[in-house]
Enzyme design. Structure first.
Site, PDB file in Angstrom:
ATOM      1  N   ASP A  96       3.575  -6.454   0.070  1.00 18.21           N
ATOM      2  CA  ASP A  96       2.808  -8.283  -0.989  1.00 18.21           C
ATOM      3  C   ASP A  96       2.177  -8.098  -2.420  1.00 18.21           C
ATOM      4  OD1 ASP A  96       3.566  -8.772   1.889  1.00 18.21           O
ATOM      5  OD2 ASP A  96       1.571  -9.805   2.063  1.00 18.21           O
ATOM      6  N   SER A 144      -4.543 -12.511   0.042  1.00 13.00           N
ATOM      7  CA  SER A 144      -4.041 -11.116   0.043  1.00 13.00           C
ATOM      8  C   SER A 144      -6.055 -11.585   0.981  1.00 13.00           C
ATOM      9  CB  SER A 144      -4.169 -10.870  -1.261  1.00 13.00           C
ATOM     10  OG  SER A 144      -4.312  -9.708  -0.766  1.00 13.00           O
ATOM     11  N   CYS A 188      -2.820  -0.095   0.650  1.00 10.32           N
ATOM     12  CA  CYS A 188      -3.419  -0.013  -0.677  1.00 10.32           C
ATOM     13  C   CYS A 188      -5.774   0.405   0.056  1.00 10.32           C
ATOM     14  CB  CYS A 188      -3.474  -1.763  -0.924  1.00 10.32           C
ATOM     15  SG  CYS A 188      -2.092  -1.663  -1.643  1.00 10.32           S
ATOM     16  N   GLU A 202       0.592 -15.986  -0.447  1.00 11.83           N
ATOM     17  CA  GLU A 202      -0.734 -15.296  -0.880  1.00 11.83           C
ATOM     18  C   GLU A 202      -1.235 -15.891  -2.042  1.00 11.83           C
ATOM     19  OE1 GLU A 202      -0.917 -11.600   2.186  1.00 11.83           O
ATOM     20  OE2 GLU A 202      -1.060 -11.269   0.035  1.00 11.83           O
TER      21      GLU A 202
END
EC number: 4.2.1.9
Length: 611
Positions: free
Chosen positions: A81, A517, A195, A491
């Site tokens: 993403d 997000s 992440c 997003e």
């Protein structure tokens, strides 16, 4: 007693051809009759959260075979993403969830696999595999690739912890030099793994622990740490055990729909609210419940959000706290333990690894166990060395974070806030609801009223923010970005990041029928339902209209009379529910197919065939 599904292809004279093909994959005479277990991997070199998974599927496969099963590995797709963000690539992110779920179903049913181990990690992969597991309802264990280490850098004499969002915000801030931006960029994502903050990927991997479908530590053990290898090894043995329990002992308690029951979904959302997880988790949990035919909806989440406090704040809500810090404080089992003390979860739900969730908490919560093995496990620390290699370091913290008043994970009596980290708002602009991550909202703007600045696409909003068209006090409205209207429900990380970089993060609001997000913070309200493309009131908002947001009272209102709204609706019906501006995005046949069947966000944006 249920028959092994794989017998369809391995037994009987008429299956000689199929057995011949199985033999060509390496199976021997003694393998026919063993459970065939799918190792559902998602390795790709496109995604840092998946770049290290290539050999891990075979690690699990070897353990399955050592335990007496037959392992067969295949891969799903995986979209990053962060790389797909800010351009038309993001149109494909949410629809990829359905493709992943479908691909797992296709492979498992086509080859009559008996069970599966799902090796996932990033944003849509864990949800897609979760949907597939509940759709198929065969024994399943989840094990994810694990979180990335937080970036560390010394800037202007100060040591700073970084993540992906810091790089995005810095790049849009004119006050930060090119040299500093380059330093942040090179340091923000130092290792393999998802992440490092409480973004969507890590949120979902944490929720699989609460659902009972993964092992303790799945959500918080770093991808680089040697301790994570144990999760993969144990998953291989565990799946053979629960597969035999189902097919040979008729134990239906090991099936996903019996583990991930409505009570387990309530546990998962209680965890999500307590840890301030990504708003995307709401979308994915609703979709998973739909696939499992579980009666769990936005109203259930609303009720939970009113009684579960916020016990942990992690980046982006608290910029210097990352998943490695959550792990040091006891991980997900510690948060569940605090919720358990407050009577906020159901202890009796079964799990793949323990008779009940309560049993698991009693064993793995660092504040109630005397096990030195458990305590050492949660002292696993970052190695501080950039790498794409799993299990490559064995660093340990000197001590655990056991502080229940001021630590990373707090008690129900001393929470970050009595209101949880997520909230469902309703009002005339969102009749079916919308979602806000309250853990990321400054207390000064929990109630906010301002004039609307309306944009027909994310691109237009970004351009306006960067050109200083948006000012303090505005409510930015981005519409026609829902599941149908986008299509794909993009997003909005760039608009929210740019608001922060312009110093507007605490003085503006943003509402959208798109989504956010997990890296988003601020007064960012998404999933507005019905979406504009479905005739939602968000499609009737005009520049200058007053919008009132009241998070404590869970309301969001467009301050217009019913008569004015009705008149605007008549006009919009005549014009058609479509963006007023021409959008240059290319909507392919694949995206049109998703849009044709996509439901609204309050239903998880799943596909539904017309009745």
């Amino acid at each position: 007693m249920p028959a092994y599904r794989s017998r369809t292809t391995t037994h009987g004279r008429n299956m000689a051809g199929a057995r011949g093909l199985w033999r060509a994959t390496g199976m021997k005479d003694g393998d026919f009759g063993k459970p065939i277990i799918a190792v559902v991997n998602s390795f790709t070199q496109f995604v840092p959260g998946h770049v290290h998974l290539k050999d891990l599927g075979q690690l699990v496969a070897r353990e399955i075979e050592a335990a007496g099963g037959v392992a067969k590995e295949f891969n799903t797709i995986a979209v990053d993403d962060g790389i797909a963000m800010g351009h038309d690539g993001m149109l494909y992110s949410l629809p990829s969830r359905e493709i992943i779920a479908d691909s797992v179903e296709y492979m498992v049913n086509a080859h009559c696999a008996d069970a599966m181990v799902c090796i996932s990690n990033c944003d849509k992969i864990t949800p897609g595999m979760l949907m597939a597991s509940l759709r198929l309802n065969i024994p399943t264990v989840f094990v994810s690739g694990g979180p990335m280490e937080a970036g560390k850098v010394v800037m202007h004499g100060k040591k700073v912890a970084l993540d992906l969002v810091d790089a995005m915000v810095a790049a849009a801030d004119d006050k930060i030099s090119d040299e500093d931006v380059a330093t942040i960029e090179r340091s923000a994502c130092p290792t393999c793994g998802s992440c490092s903050g409480m973004f969507t990927a890590n949120s979902m991997n944490c929720l699989t622990e609460a659902l009972g479908l993964s092992l303790p530590g799945n959500g918080s053990t770093l991808a680089t740490h040697s301790d994570r290898k144990r999760l993969f090894v144990e998953a291989g043995h565990l799946i053979v055990d629960i597969t035999r329990r189902y097919y040979e002992q008729d134990d239906e308690n090991v099936l996903p729909r019996n583990i991930a029951s409505k009570q387990a979904f309530e546990n998962a959302m209680a965890l999500d609210i307590a840890m301030g997880g990504s708003t995307n988790t709401v979308l994915h949990i609703l979709a998973a419940a739909y696939e499992g035919e579980i009666d769990f909806n936005l109203d259930d989440i609303d009720q939970l959000s009113r009684r579960v406090p916020c016990l942990s704040k992690v980046a982006p809500a608290k910029q210097d706290v990352h998943m490695e810090d959550v792990h040091r404080a006891g991980g997900i089992m510690r948060i569940l333990g605090e919720l358990d003390r407050g009577g906020l979860i159901n202890r009796d739900c079964p799990t793949v690894h323990a008779p009940t969730l309560g049993d698991a908490i009693d064993r793995w919560d660092i504040t109630r166990t005397n096990s030195e093995t458990v305590r050492e496990f949660f002292r696993a620390a970052p190695g501080g060395v950039p790498t794409q290699v799993a299990f490559s370091q064995s660093s340990r913290w000197d001590e655990l974070d056991m502080d229940r008043e001021n630590g990373v994970i707090r008690s129900v009596e001393k929470p970050f806030s009595k209101d949880g980290g997520l909230a469902v708002l309703k009002g005339n602009i969102a009749l079916d609801g919308c979602i806000v991550k309250t853990a990321g909202v400054d207390e000064s703007i929990l109630k906010f009223t301002g004039p609307a600045k309306v944009y027909e696409s994310q691109d237009s909003a970004v351009k306006a923010i960067l050109s200083n068209e948006v000012v303090a006090g505005d409510v930015v409205v981005i519409r026609y970005e829902g599941p149908k209207g986008g299509p794909g429900m993009q997003e909005m990380l760039y608009p929210t990041s740019y608001l922060k970089s312009k110093g507007l993060g605490k003085v503006c609001a943003l509402i959208t029928d798109g989504r956010f997000s997990g890296g988003t913070s601020g007064l960012s309200i998404g999933h507005v339902s019905p979406e504009a493309a479905n005739g939602g009131t968000i499609g009737l908002v005009r520049n200058g209209d007053t919008i009132a947001i009241d998070i404590p009272n869970r309301t969001i209102e467009l301050m217009l009379s019913e008569g004015e709204l009705a008149a605007r609706r008549v006009s919009q019906d005549a014009a058609g529910w479509k963006p007023a501006e021409h959008r240059k995005r290319k909507v392919t046949t694949a995206l049109k197919a998703y849009a044709a069947f996509a439901t609204s966000a309050d239903l998880g944006a799943v596909r539904k065939l017309p009745e």
